[in-house]
Design a protein around this motif. Structure first.
Motif, PDB file in Angstrom:
ATOM      1  N   HIS A   1     -18.058 -25.506 -31.452  1.00  0.00           N
ATOM      2  CA  HIS A   1     -18.643 -25.144 -30.161  1.00  0.00           C
ATOM      3  C   HIS A   1     -19.229 -26.368 -29.462  1.00  0.00           C
ATOM      4  N   TRP A   2     -19.902 -27.168 -30.221  1.00  0.00           N
ATOM      5  CA  TRP A   2     -20.571 -28.363 -29.707  1.00  0.00           C
ATOM      6  C   TRP A   2     -19.591 -29.292 -29.010  1.00  0.00           C
ATOM      7  N   ILE A   3     -18.529 -29.697 -29.734  1.00  0.00           N
ATOM      8  CA  ILE A   3     -17.590 -30.666 -29.175  1.00  0.00           C
ATOM      9  C   ILE A   3     -16.753 -30.038 -28.063  1.00  0.00           C
ATOM     10  N   TRP A   4     -16.496 -28.728 -28.154  1.00  0.00           N
ATOM     11  CA  TRP A   4     -15.727 -28.059 -27.098  1.00  0.00           C
ATOM     12  C   TRP A   4     -16.500 -28.084 -25.781  1.00  0.00           C
ATOM     13  N   GLU A   5     -17.801 -27.849 -25.846  1.00  0.00           N
ATOM     14  CA  GLU A   5     -18.630 -27.909 -24.638  1.00  0.00           C
ATOM     15  C   GLU A   5     -18.672 -29.332 -24.082  1.00  0.00           C
ATOM     16  N   ILE A   6     -18.793 -30.315 -24.958  1.00  0.00           N
ATOM     17  CA  ILE A   6     -18.813 -31.717 -24.524  1.00  0.00           C
ATOM     18  C   ILE A   6     -17.512 -32.074 -23.817  1.00  0.00           C
ATOM     19  N   VAL A   7     -16.393 -31.731 -24.434  1.00  0.00           N
ATOM     20  CA  VAL A   7     -15.079 -32.037 -23.852  1.00  0.00           C
ATOM     21  C   VAL A   7     -14.910 -31.307 -22.520  1.00  0.00           C
ATOM     22  N   SER A   8     -15.304 -30.045 -22.459  1.00  0.00           N
ATOM     23  CA  SER A   8     -15.163 -29.260 -21.224  1.00  0.00           C
ATOM     24  C   SER A   8     -15.952 -29.888 -20.082  1.00  0.00           C
TER      25      SER A   8
ATOM     26  N   GLU B   1     -22.176 -28.850 -16.558  1.00  0.00           N
ATOM     27  CA  GLU B   1     -22.460 -27.457 -16.225  1.00  0.00           C
ATOM     28  C   GLU B   1     -21.820 -26.537 -17.253  1.00  0.00           C
ATOM     29  N   TYR B   2     -22.548 -25.458 -17.608  1.00  0.00           N
ATOM     30  CA  TYR B   2     -22.011 -24.462 -18.524  1.00  0.00           C
ATOM     31  C   TYR B   2     -21.028 -23.559 -17.792  1.00  0.00           C
ATOM     32  N   ASP B   3     -20.018 -23.136 -18.526  1.00  0.00           N
ATOM     33  CA  ASP B   3     -19.089 -22.125 -18.034  1.00  0.00           C
ATOM     34  C   ASP B   3     -19.445 -20.815 -18.723  1.00  0.00           C
ATOM     35  N   THR B   4     -19.110 -19.702 -18.109  1.00  0.00           N
ATOM     36  CA  THR B   4     -19.388 -18.418 -18.756  1.00  0.00           C
ATOM     37  C   THR B   4     -18.479 -18.181 -19.961  1.00  0.00           C
ATOM     38  N   LYS B   5     -17.355 -18.886 -20.011  1.00  0.00           N
ATOM     39  CA  LYS B   5     -16.406 -18.693 -21.103  1.00  0.00           C
ATOM     40  C   LYS B   5     -16.900 -19.364 -22.386  1.00  0.00           C
ATOM     41  N   VAL B   6     -16.568 -18.754 -23.525  1.00  0.00           N
ATOM     42  CA  VAL B   6     -16.858 -19.351 -24.825  1.00  0.00           C
ATOM     43  C   VAL B   6     -15.584 -19.997 -25.347  1.00  0.00           C
ATOM     44  N   LYS B   7     -15.725 -20.864 -26.333  1.00  0.00           N
ATOM     45  CA  LYS B   7     -14.567 -21.632 -26.804  1.00  0.00           C
ATOM     46  C   LYS B   7     -13.502 -20.741 -27.447  1.00  0.00           C
ATOM     47  N   GLU B   8     -13.881 -19.523 -27.888  1.00  0.00           N
ATOM     48  CA  GLU B   8     -12.892 -18.613 -28.475  1.00  0.00           C
ATOM     49  C   GLU B   8     -11.827 -18.184 -27.474  1.00  0.00           C
ATOM     50  N   THR B   9     -12.111 -18.326 -26.164  1.00  0.00           N
ATOM     51  CA  THR B   9     -11.100 -17.991 -25.153  1.00  0.00           C
ATOM     52  C   THR B   9      -9.970 -19.006 -25.145  1.00  0.00           C
TER      53      THR B   9
ATOM     54  N   ASN C   1      -8.718 -25.297 -29.130  1.00  0.00           N
ATOM     55  CA  ASN C   1      -9.466 -25.593 -30.347  1.00  0.00           C
ATOM     56  C   ASN C   1      -9.000 -24.701 -31.475  1.00  0.00           C
ATOM     57  N   THR C   2      -9.230 -25.159 -32.713  1.00  0.00           N
ATOM     58  CA  THR C   2      -8.742 -24.404 -33.862  1.00  0.00           C
ATOM     59  C   THR C   2      -9.392 -24.871 -35.157  1.00  0.00           C
ATOM     60  N   HIS C   3      -9.407 -23.955 -36.144  1.00  0.00           N
ATOM     61  CA  HIS C   3      -9.758 -24.309 -37.519  1.00  0.00           C
ATOM     62  C   HIS C   3      -8.497 -24.413 -38.374  1.00  0.00           C
ATOM     63  N   PHE C   4      -7.338 -24.172 -37.768  1.00  0.00           N
ATOM     64  CA  PHE C   4      -6.090 -24.271 -38.532  1.00  0.00           C
ATOM     65  C   PHE C   4      -5.958 -25.666 -39.145  1.00  0.00           C
ATOM     66  N   PRO C   5      -5.414 -25.757 -40.357  1.00  0.00           N
ATOM     67  CA  PRO C   5      -5.168 -27.069 -40.951  1.00  0.00           C
ATOM     68  C   PRO C   5      -4.035 -27.783 -40.234  1.00  0.00           C
ATOM     69  N   LEU C   6      -3.896 -29.045 -40.511  1.00  0.00           N
ATOM     70  CA  LEU C   6      -2.908 -29.881 -39.830  1.00  0.00           C
ATOM     71  C   LEU C   6      -1.506 -29.282 -39.885  1.00  0.00           C
ATOM     72  N   ARG C   7      -1.131 -28.722 -41.016  1.00  0.00           N
ATOM     73  CA  ARG C   7       0.230 -28.207 -41.194  1.00  0.00           C
ATOM     74  C   ARG C   7       0.536 -27.002 -40.308  1.00  0.00           C
ATOM     75  N   MET C   8      -0.494 -26.377 -39.734  1.00  0.00           N
ATOM     76  CA  MET C   8      -0.280 -25.200 -38.896  1.00  0.00           C
ATOM     77  C   MET C   8      -0.353 -25.503 -37.408  1.00  0.00           C
ATOM     78  N   LEU C   9      -0.584 -26.742 -37.030  1.00  0.00           N
ATOM     79  CA  LEU C   9      -0.737 -27.076 -35.614  1.00  0.00           C
ATOM     80  C   LEU C   9       0.596 -26.948 -34.878  1.00  0.00           C
ATOM     81  N   PRO C  10       0.543 -26.704 -33.563  1.00  0.00           N
ATOM     82  CA  PRO C  10       1.782 -26.569 -32.775  1.00  0.00           C
ATOM     83  C   PRO C  10       2.682 -27.795 -32.909  1.00  0.00           C
TER      84      PRO C  10
END
Length: 331
Positions: free
Chosen positions: A90-97, A105-113, A134-143
């Motif tokens: 959540h932390w890094i997603w907000e920073i990047v956003s 500025e905060y967005d109403t959306k959460v990183k799960e969207t 964003n994801t918790h998937f391991p490297l082998r599961m990335l697109p």
């Protein structure tokens, strides 16, 4: 009075309440310290909690969803944030956003969207560019297309002792049906953490080591590896690193503002007052906010016994043999 025979009978009844398979995959049943079932399924050597899979994965079919994610088409401006559970997503997603918008500025959306585990192919395609996936998937599961086209990846790591403590509280706060996902003690949870029942097979160590190896073997790949503890210790320095990596315009004023807005207590407050936190409504036990707890470095000292710490240190040395990664366990 409860006897061992009664306990055994209770466990058998609990076990029987779960299917032997889900989406064609065997359901593995463990038990927490309260004798309650802890069912999981494994896809491509990655462990998923059955309750979360049934509740959050689009269509409930994790096998199909994993394949869908592997096959999504990358866009030129995609950025993917990768973290093991409870490592500052959540932390890094907000920073990047904020950096990519150029506004603290905060967005109403959460990183799960924009989290690959929990959104469908249509929802992924409907996201406006630039996409901060964003994801918790391991490297082998990335697109595959994202990796082939070398889209930027930000990987955040956190020391495993604090990860274990944070995961314990996270699962204690999540509900599965009418009960909690995990009802045991921290000591019992730590045993699960050690036995690699949670997270990617090989656990935390395999997750971070796979990214370390990938970065070494692909020196031209745009990947930024950050430490949770470094961001906590000097947020403006680390946020500046992120801005440079993203190649976005920034000023000292913007970096300072982003650092302030992304302080833990401010994010926690924003999550309560501004964010549309549908995750809390859907899977939080008793509707309580559970994504933000302490966000500190060294909380493990309040939970580990001397013996547990010694065992963890021995295990950590084996996990990290030959690695150049250096984690801070206190500040």
């Amino acid at each position: 009075m409860t006897t061992k025979e009664n306990e055994s009978s209770s466990k058998t009844e609990e076990h029987a309440s779960f299917p032997n398979e889900f989406n064609g995959l065997p359901v593995e049943i463990d038990y927490d310290g309260a004798g309650l079932p802890f069912p999981t399924i494994i896809v491509d050597d990655h462990t998923f909690l059955l309750s979360v899979t049934k509740t959050m994965v689009p269509g409930g079919n994790i096998v199909e969803h994993v394949q869908t994610i592997r096959n999504i088409i990358a866009r030129d401006d995609d950025v993917l944030i990768c973290t093991y559970r409870k490592s500052g997503t959540h932390w890094i997603w907000e920073i990047v956003s904020m950096l990519r918008k150029g506004k603290a500025e905060y967005d109403t959306k959460v990183k799960e969207t924009a989290m690959l585990e929990f959104i469908s192919k249509d929802q992924i395609e409907a996201l406006e560019s630039p996409r901060n996936l964003n994801t918790h998937f391991p490297l082998r599961m990335l697109p595959k297309d994202l990796l082939d086209k070398k889209r930027k990846i930000i990987h955040v790591m956190r020391n495993p002792k604090d990860v274990a403590v944070s995961m314990y509280h996270h699962f204690k706060s999540m509900r599965a049906g009418v009960g909690t996902v995990y009802s045991g003690t921290f000591s019992e949870f730590l045993a699960l953490f050690f036995s690699l029942e949670l997270g990617a097979k090989g656990g935390w160590n395999k997750y971070v080591r796979d990214f370390e190896t990938f970065a070494k073997d692909n020196l031209d790949y745009p990947i930024l590896n950050l430490y949770f503890e470094d961001i906590k210790q000097d947020p403006k320095r680390e946020i500046t690193k992120v801005a440079k990596f993203l190649d976005v315009p920034y000023t000292e004023e913007l970096i300072t503002a982003v650092a302030e807005r992304c302080e833990f207590e401010n994010l926690k407050k924003a999550n309560h007052e501004i964010k549309d936190d549908f995750i809390t409504r859907k899977i939080a036990h008793d509707g309580r906010q559970f994504m933000y707890r302490k966000g500190t470095v060294g909380d493990w000292k309040n939970w580990f016994t001397v013996a547990q710490n010694e065992l963890f240190d021995e295990t950590y040395e084996r996990w990290m043999s030959g690695s150049e990664l250096k984690f801070k366990f206190s500040l």
